[in-house]
Design an enzyme around this catalytic site. Structure first.
Site, PDB file in Angstrom:
ATOM      1  N   ASP A  15       0.747  -1.310  -0.142  1.00  0.00           N
ATOM      2  CA  ASP A  15      -0.035  -0.062   0.064  1.00  0.00           C
ATOM      3  C   ASP A  15       0.995   1.271   0.044  1.00  0.00           C
ATOM      4  O   ASP A  15       1.927   1.251   0.515  1.00  0.00           O
ATOM      5  CB  ASP A  15      -0.757   0.078   1.162  1.00  0.00           C
ATOM      6  CG  ASP A  15      -2.137   0.815   1.090  1.00  0.00           C
ATOM      7  OD1 ASP A  15      -2.409   1.362  -0.126  1.00  0.00           O
ATOM      8  OD2 ASP A  15      -2.950   1.270   2.276  1.00  0.00           O
ATOM      9  N   ASN A  63     -10.952  -2.544  -6.144  1.00  0.00           N
ATOM     10  CA  ASN A  63      -9.850  -1.650  -6.801  1.00  0.00           C
ATOM     11  C   ASN A  63     -10.489  -1.049  -8.078  1.00  0.00           C
ATOM     12  O   ASN A  63     -10.012  -0.167  -8.874  1.00  0.00           O
ATOM     13  CB  ASN A  63      -8.447  -2.237  -7.103  1.00  0.00           C
ATOM     14  CG  ASN A  63      -7.637  -1.854  -5.644  1.00  0.00           C
ATOM     15  OD1 ASN A  63      -6.635  -2.820  -5.422  1.00  0.00           O
ATOM     16  ND2 ASN A  63      -7.674  -0.989  -4.742  1.00  0.00           N
TER      17      ASN A  63
HETATM   18  C1  IPE Z   1      -5.376  -2.771  -0.494  1.00  0.00           C
HETATM   19  O1  IPE Z   1      -5.018  -1.424  -0.960  1.00  0.00           O
HETATM   20  C2  IPE Z   1      -5.293  -3.463  -2.014  1.00  0.00           C
HETATM   21  C3  IPE Z   1      -3.975  -3.682  -2.726  1.00  0.00           C
HETATM   22  C4  IPE Z   1      -2.946  -3.306  -1.776  1.00  0.00           C
HETATM   23  C5  IPE Z   1      -3.901  -4.358  -3.732  1.00  0.00           C
HETATM   24  P1  IPE Z   1      -6.203  -0.240  -0.950  1.00  0.00           P
HETATM   25  O2  IPE Z   1      -5.385   1.081  -0.921  1.00  0.00           O
HETATM   26  O3  IPE Z   1      -7.159  -0.768  -2.037  1.00  0.00           O
HETATM   27  O4  IPE Z   1      -7.092  -0.449   0.409  1.00  0.00           O
HETATM   28  P2  IPE Z   1      -7.882   0.740   1.098  1.00  0.00           P
HETATM   29  O5  IPE Z   1      -9.049   1.203   0.092  1.00  0.00           O
HETATM   30  O6  IPE Z   1      -7.101   1.875   1.710  1.00  0.00           O
HETATM   31  O7  IPE Z   1      -8.565  -0.029   2.411  1.00  0.00           O
HETATM   32  C1  IPE Z   2      -1.424   0.352  -3.666  1.00  0.00           C
HETATM   33  O1  IPE Z   2      -1.099   1.537  -3.463  1.00  0.00           O
HETATM   34  C2  IPE Z   2      -1.400  -0.368  -4.863  1.00  0.00           C
HETATM   35  C3  IPE Z   2      -2.930  -0.762  -5.060  1.00  0.00           C
HETATM   36  C4  IPE Z   2      -4.077  -0.502  -4.363  1.00  0.00           C
HETATM   37  C5  IPE Z   2      -3.175  -1.483  -6.200  1.00  0.00           C
HETATM   38  P1  IPE Z   2      -2.281   2.455  -3.364  1.00  0.00           P
HETATM   39  O2  IPE Z   2      -2.727   3.156  -4.873  1.00  0.00           O
HETATM   40  O3  IPE Z   2      -3.401   2.031  -2.521  1.00  0.00           O
HETATM   41  O4  IPE Z   2      -1.707   3.900  -2.730  1.00  0.00           O
HETATM   42  P2  IPE Z   2      -2.497   4.983  -1.683  1.00  0.00           P
HETATM   43  O5  IPE Z   2      -3.107   4.218  -0.716  1.00  0.00           O
HETATM   44  O6  IPE Z   2      -3.520   5.519  -2.607  1.00  0.00           O
HETATM   45  O7  IPE Z   2      -1.452   5.593  -1.167  1.00  0.00           O
HETATM   46 MG    MG Z   3      -4.097   2.515  -0.699  1.00  0.00          MG
END
Ligand code: IPE
Ligand code: IPE
Ligand code: MG
Length: 242
Positions: A15, A63
Site C-alpha cells: 500500500d 480496486n
Molecule cells: C489494498 O489497498 C489493496 C491492494 C494493496 C491491492 P487499498 O489501498 O485498495 O485499500 P484501502 O482502500 O485503503 O482499504
Molecule cells: C497500493 O497503493 C496499490 C494498489 C492498491 C493497487 P495505493 O494506490 O493504494 O496507494 P495509496 O493508498 O493511494 O497511497
Molecule cells: Mg491504498
C-alpha cells in the site's frame, strides 16, 4: 536469523504507491511503477531467506472502482513485471500462482501473460509466489462454498466430513501454509478484504513506510519483530505452563 523463527509464508499488502507519488509531485501511476519495480527485490530476498511462500496483494475486487486510467496502468505494469521477470523467477525455481477470479477486464494480452507464467512455472518447488489479482477474501470464501457444493452434488465430496482443512483446500491458497506474517505498508491498519479465512492466527506488522520505499532491510526489521513474538494460538507460553 534462526531458521525456526522465520515465517514459512509471508503476505504483503503493498500500500501507499499513490501517496508516495503525491509527495513527489508525480502522478499516481508513477507510484505504481516505483512500487512494481520494488517487488522483485523483496521476492528475491524472501527466496534467499528460504521462505516457502509469499503472497502479494496486487489488485483487489474493490480496486475496479478507481479511475479507468489508473486501473489500466496497474494491469499494464503487472504484465510488464511478468514479461520482464518471468525467466528469472523460473530459473530460480519460483512457482507463480494467481489468486482471484480471471476477468475479461484484464484484456487478452495480460490474460495470455498470466496463463504462460502459471504454466511455465507450475512444477517449480523452491518458492510459491502468489499474486492476488482481482482478489477479494469474501469472494474467495463464497467461491469455496460453491465449489464444495458442486463437488458434493457430483458425489466427489462428503459434505458431512467437511472440516477446516477441507475449506482450506478449496481456497486459492491451497497448498500453502497459512500466512505466519502479514506486512502492510504505508500506515493503514486494516485487512481490506485480504485472506480473511487464512489470517486467523497470522502476526501483523504495520509499517509507516510506503511500498516503493519498503526495502529488504525493512523486511529484515519486520522479521526480527516477528521472531520476537510469542505465538500462543490460544494456548500458553512454555514459561506460563507450570
Ligand atoms: C489494498 O489497498 C489493496 C491492494 C494493496 C491491492 P487499498 O489501498 O485498495 O485499500 P484501502 O482502500 O485503503 O482499504
Ligand atoms: C497500493 O497503493 C496499490 C494498489 C492498491 C493497487 P495505493 O494506490 O493504494 O496507494 P495509496 O493508498 O493511494 O497511497
Ligand atoms: Mg491504498
Amino acid at each position: 536469523m534462526e531458521q525456526q523463527a522465520l515465517p514459512r509464508h509471508i503476505a504483503f499488502i503493498m500500500d501507499g504507491n499513490g501517496r508516495w507519488a503525491k509527495k513527489r509531485g508525480l502522478p499516481r501511476t508513477a507510484g505504481h511503477r516505483a512500487g512494481t519495480q520494488n517487488v522483485m527485490k523483496i521476492v528475491e530476498h524472501c527466496g534467499d531467506l528460504g521462505i516457502e511462500c509469499v503472497t502479494f496483494y496486487a489488485f483487489s475486487t474493490e480496486n475496479w472502482s478507481r479511475p479507468a486510467a489508473e486501473v489500466n496502468a496497474l494491469m499494464s505494469l503487472l504484465g510488464e513485471f511478468l514479461e520482464k521477470n518471468l525467466m528469472r523467477l523460473h530459473t530460480n525455481g519460483v512457482r507463480i500462482r494467481i489468486l482471484g477470479e480471471a476477468s475479461p477486464r484484464f484484456g487478452e494480452a495480460l490474460t495470455a501473460t498470466l496463463h504462460s507464467a502459471v504454466e511455465l512455472t507450475k512444477n517449480n518447488t523452491k518458492m510459491i509466489l502468489n499474486v492476488a489479482l482481482n482478489y477479494g477474501g469474501r469472494a474467495e470464501i463464497v467461491r469455496a462454498f460453491k465449489a464444495m457444493h458442486a463437488d458434493a452434488e457430483a458425489g466427489k465430496l462428503d459434505f458431512d466430513a467437511v472440516d477446516e482443512k477441507t475449506v482450506q483446500d478449496y481456497l486459492y491458497t491451497a497448498g500453502c501454509p497459512e500466512p505466519d506474517l502479514l506486512i502492510r505498508t504505508s500506515g493503514e491498519q486494516r485487512i481490506s478484504n485480504f485472506l480473511l479465512y487464512q489470517l486467523a492466527y497470522t502476526e501483523f506488522v504495520f509499517t509507516p513506510v510506503s511500498w516503493p520505499d519498503f526495502t529488504p532491510e525493512r523486511l529484515d526489521e519486520a522479521l526480527r519483530d516477528f521472531a520476537s513474538r510469542s505465538r500462543r494460538f490460544g494456548g500458553l507460553d512454555k514459561e506460563s505452563k507450570c
